[in-house]
Design a protein around this motif. Structure first.
Motif, PDB file in Angstrom:
ATOM      1  N   GLU A   1       0.840  -1.188   0.000  1.00  4.74           N
ATOM      2  CA  GLU A   1       0.000   0.000   0.000  1.00  4.74           C
ATOM      3  C   GLU A   1       0.880   1.244   0.000  1.00  4.74           C
ATOM      4  O   GLU A   1       1.816   1.364   0.782  1.00  4.74           O
ATOM      5  N   VAL A   2       0.587   2.161  -0.899  1.00  2.00           N
ATOM      6  CA  VAL A   2       1.324   3.413  -0.990  1.00  2.00           C
ATOM      7  C   VAL A   2       0.763   4.371   0.047  1.00  2.00           C
ATOM      8  O   VAL A   2      -0.443   4.602   0.091  1.00  2.00           O
ATOM      9  N   GLN A   3       1.635   4.910   0.880  1.00  2.00           N
ATOM     10  CA  GLN A   3       1.147   5.851   1.871  1.00  2.00           C
ATOM     11  C   GLN A   3       2.236   6.809   2.331  1.00  2.00           C
ATOM     12  O   GLN A   3       3.419   6.553   2.160  1.00  2.00           O
ATOM     13  N   LEU A   4       1.781   7.911   2.899  1.00  2.00           N
ATOM     14  CA  LEU A   4       2.651   8.922   3.479  1.00  2.00           C
ATOM     15  C   LEU A   4       2.273   9.096   4.934  1.00  2.00           C
ATOM     16  O   LEU A   4       1.098   9.046   5.286  1.00  2.00           O
ATOM     17  N   GLN A   5       3.266   9.322   5.749  1.00  2.00           N
ATOM     18  CA  GLN A   5       3.010   9.544   7.167  1.00  2.00           C
ATOM     19  C   GLN A   5       3.843  10.727   7.647  1.00  2.00           C
ATOM     20  O   GLN A   5       5.068  10.670   7.649  1.00  2.00           O
ATOM     21  N   ALA A   6       3.147  11.784   8.038  1.00  2.00           N
ATOM     22  CA  ALA A   6       3.806  12.976   8.551  1.00  2.00           C
ATOM     23  C   ALA A   6       3.898  12.907  10.064  1.00  2.00           C
ATOM     24  O   ALA A   6       2.993  12.377  10.729  1.00  2.00           O
ATOM     25  N   SER A   7       4.978  13.444  10.601  1.00  2.00           N
ATOM     26  CA  SER A   7       5.167  13.455  12.048  1.00  2.00           C
ATOM     27  C   SER A   7       6.097  14.611  12.412  1.00  2.00           C
ATOM     28  O   SER A   7       6.697  15.244  11.547  1.00  2.00           O
ATOM     29  N   GLY A   8       6.215  14.854  13.711  1.00  2.00           N
ATOM     30  CA  GLY A   8       7.164  15.843  14.190  1.00  2.00           C
ATOM     31  C   GLY A   8       6.557  17.138  14.676  1.00  2.00           C
ATOM     32  O   GLY A   8       7.280  18.027  15.140  1.00  2.00           O
ATOM     33  N   GLY A   9       5.251  17.267  14.579  1.00  2.00           N
ATOM     34  CA  GLY A   9       4.620  18.491  15.046  1.00  2.00           C
ATOM     35  C   GLY A   9       4.710  18.606  16.558  1.00  2.00           C
ATOM     36  O   GLY A   9       5.058  17.663  17.267  1.00  2.00           O
ATOM     37  N   GLY A  10       4.387  19.791  17.046  1.00  2.00           N
ATOM     38  CA  GLY A  10       4.431  20.008  18.479  1.00  2.00           C
ATOM     39  C   GLY A  10       4.230  21.460  18.809  1.00  2.00           C
ATOM     40  O   GLY A  10       3.777  22.260  17.979  1.00  2.00           O
ATOM     41  N   PHE A  11       4.596  21.797  20.023  1.00  2.00           N
ATOM     42  CA  PHE A  11       4.432  23.142  20.549  1.00  2.00           C
ATOM     43  C   PHE A  11       5.797  23.810  20.621  1.00  2.00           C
ATOM     44  O   PHE A  11       6.760  23.211  21.090  1.00  2.00           O
ATOM     45  N   MET A  12       5.855  25.051  20.145  1.00  2.00           N
ATOM     46  CA  MET A  12       7.129  25.750  20.144  1.00  2.00           C
ATOM     47  C   MET A  12       6.883  27.241  20.363  1.00  2.00           C
ATOM     48  O   MET A  12       5.863  27.782  19.923  1.00  2.00           O
ATOM     49  N   GLN A  13       7.814  27.884  21.013  1.00  2.00           N
ATOM     50  CA  GLN A  13       7.723  29.333  21.175  1.00  2.00           C
ATOM     51  C   GLN A  13       8.221  30.024  19.908  1.00  2.00           C
ATOM     52  O   GLN A  13       9.033  29.471  19.157  1.00  2.00           O
ATOM     53  N   ALA A  14       7.749  31.217  19.687  1.00  2.00           N
ATOM     54  CA  ALA A  14       8.184  31.996  18.527  1.00  2.00           C
ATOM     55  C   ALA A  14       9.711  32.123  18.519  1.00  2.00           C
ATOM     56  O   ALA A  14      10.335  32.317  19.555  1.00  2.00           O
ATOM     57  N   GLY A  15      10.267  31.975  17.339  1.00  2.00           N
ATOM     58  CA  GLY A  15      11.706  32.033  17.181  1.00  2.00           C
ATOM     59  C   GLY A  15      12.379  30.681  17.229  1.00  2.00           C
ATOM     60  O   GLY A  15      13.556  30.552  16.867  1.00  2.00           O
ATOM     61  N   GLY A  16      11.639  29.665  17.664  1.00  2.00           N
ATOM     62  CA  GLY A  16      12.204  28.332  17.761  1.00  2.00           C
ATOM     63  C   GLY A  16      12.168  27.569  16.451  1.00  2.00           C
ATOM     64  O   GLY A  16      11.790  28.111  15.403  1.00  2.00           O
ATOM     65  N   SER A  17      12.560  26.302  16.529  1.00  2.00           N
ATOM     66  CA  SER A  17      12.652  25.449  15.342  1.00  2.00           C
ATOM     67  C   SER A  17      11.983  24.111  15.595  1.00  2.00           C
ATOM     68  O   SER A  17      11.928  23.629  16.727  1.00  2.00           O
ATOM     69  N   LEU A  18      11.478  23.546  14.536  1.00  2.00           N
ATOM     70  CA  LEU A  18      10.914  22.193  14.550  1.00  2.00           C
ATOM     71  C   LEU A  18      11.264  21.531  13.231  1.00  2.00           C
ATOM     72  O   LEU A  18      11.410  22.202  12.212  1.00  2.00           O
ATOM     73  N   ARG A  19      11.360  20.214  13.243  1.00  2.00           N
ATOM     74  CA  ARG A  19      11.562  19.477  12.011  1.00  2.00           C
ATOM     75  C   ARG A  19      10.437  18.470  11.837  1.00  2.00           C
ATOM     76  O   ARG A  19      10.214  17.619  12.691  1.00  2.00           O
ATOM     77  N   LEU A  20       9.750  18.596  10.727  1.00  2.00           N
ATOM     78  CA  LEU A  20       8.709  17.637  10.378  1.00  2.00           C
ATOM     79  C   LEU A  20       9.278  16.584   9.448  1.00  2.00           C
ATOM     80  O   LEU A  20      10.191  16.852   8.676  1.00  2.00           O
ATOM     81  N   SER A  21       8.714  15.392   9.529  1.00  2.00           N
ATOM     82  CA  SER A  21       9.113  14.299   8.657  1.00  2.00           C
ATOM     83  C   SER A  21       7.905  13.792   7.885  1.00  2.00           C
ATOM     84  O   SER A  21       6.784  13.817   8.392  1.00  2.00           O
ATOM     85  N   CYS A  22       8.165  13.352   6.678  1.00  2.00           N
ATOM     86  CA  CYS A  22       7.132  12.726   5.853  1.00  2.00           C
ATOM     87  C   CYS A  22       7.729  11.426   5.320  1.00  2.00           C
ATOM     88  O   CYS A  22       8.584  11.451   4.433  1.00  2.00           O
ATOM     89  N   ALA A  23       7.302  10.312   5.903  1.00  2.00           N
ATOM     90  CA  ALA A  23       7.829   9.011   5.510  1.00  2.00           C
ATOM     91  C   ALA A  23       6.936   8.404   4.438  1.00  2.00           C
ATOM     92  O   ALA A  23       5.722   8.306   4.609  1.00  2.00           O
ATOM     93  N   ALA A  24       7.556   8.013   3.342  1.00  2.00           N
ATOM     94  CA  ALA A  24       6.826   7.403   2.233  1.00  2.00           C
ATOM     95  C   ALA A  24       7.063   5.906   2.212  1.00  2.00           C
ATOM     96  O   ALA A  24       8.177   5.443   2.483  1.00  2.00           O
ATOM     97  N   SER A  25       6.024   5.164   1.908  1.00  2.00           N
ATOM     98  CA  SER A  25       6.172   3.715   1.796  1.00  2.00           C
ATOM     99  C   SER A  25       5.354   3.216   0.615  1.00  2.00           C
ATOM    100  O   SER A  25       4.340   3.812   0.252  1.00  2.00           O
ATOM    101  N   GLY A  26       5.825   2.136   0.031  1.00  2.00           N
ATOM    102  CA  GLY A  26       5.111   1.521  -1.080  1.00  2.00           C
ATOM    103  C   GLY A  26       5.243   2.244  -2.394  1.00  2.00           C
ATOM    104  O   GLY A  26       4.557   1.910  -3.359  1.00  2.00           O
ATOM    105  N   MET A  27       6.149   3.230  -2.474  1.00  2.00           N
ATOM    106  CA  MET A  27       6.321   3.975  -3.727  1.00  2.00           C
ATOM    107  C   MET A  27       6.954   3.057  -4.768  1.00  2.00           C
ATOM    108  O   MET A  27       8.026   2.524  -4.553  1.00  2.00           O
ATOM    109  N   THR A  28       6.303   2.891  -5.893  1.00  2.00           N
ATOM    110  CA  THR A  28       6.817   2.004  -6.935  1.00  2.00           C
ATOM    111  C   THR A  28       7.473   2.760  -8.076  1.00  2.00           C
ATOM    112  O   THR A  28       8.021   2.160  -8.991  1.00  2.00           O
TER     113      THR A  28
END
Length: 128
Positions: A1-28
């Motif tokens: 099954e082809v799918q995407l899964q995003a993760s990494g969100g959260g709470f952050m104060q202004a000026g900070g940093s976050l990294r989101l991920s998008c994992a792909a699976s089943g890509m042919t």
């Protein structure tokens, strides 16, 4: 099954940093573009960035240019969105999506409903 899964969100104060991920699976097929979108409460879904899986070229919306960086690790089939200098107006649910057989410039202009595959969203909250 082809799918995407995003993760990494959260709470952050202004000026900070976050990294989101998008994992792909089943890509042919490797000829696809991964896009990042966000949707703030009461607003329409907004395209913010995309990256070509074939050549790594990336594009950004003006609202995030210079603050966000998209990258990919093909060995992990994962695309990252590094978000820096976060602002309260970056608060939104962030989604990743995929589209095949298109140039990155075509994908940038493609309405959200035309993208082929969506992952679930991840919430980013930025406090002032």
């Amino acid at each position: 099954e082809v799918q995407l899964q995003a993760s990494g969100g959260g709470f952050m104060q202004a000026g900070g940093s976050l990294r989101l991920s998008c994992a792909a699976s089943g890509m042919t097929n490797d000829d696809y573009i991964i896009g990042w979108f966000r949707q703030a409460p009461g607003k329409e879904r907004e395209w913010i960035s995309c990256i070509s899986n074939s050549d790594g070229r990336a594009l950004y919306a003006d609202s995030v240019k210079g603050r966000f960086t998209v990258s990919s690790d093909n060995s992990k089939n994962t695309v990252y969105l590094q978000m820096s200098s976060l602002k309260p107006e970056d608060t939104a649910v962030y989604h990743c999506a995929a589209v095949w057989y298109m140039t990155i410039f075509q994908a940038m202009r493609l309405p959200a409903e035309k993208w082929h595959l969506w992952g679930q969203g991840t919430l980013v909250t930025v406090s002032s």
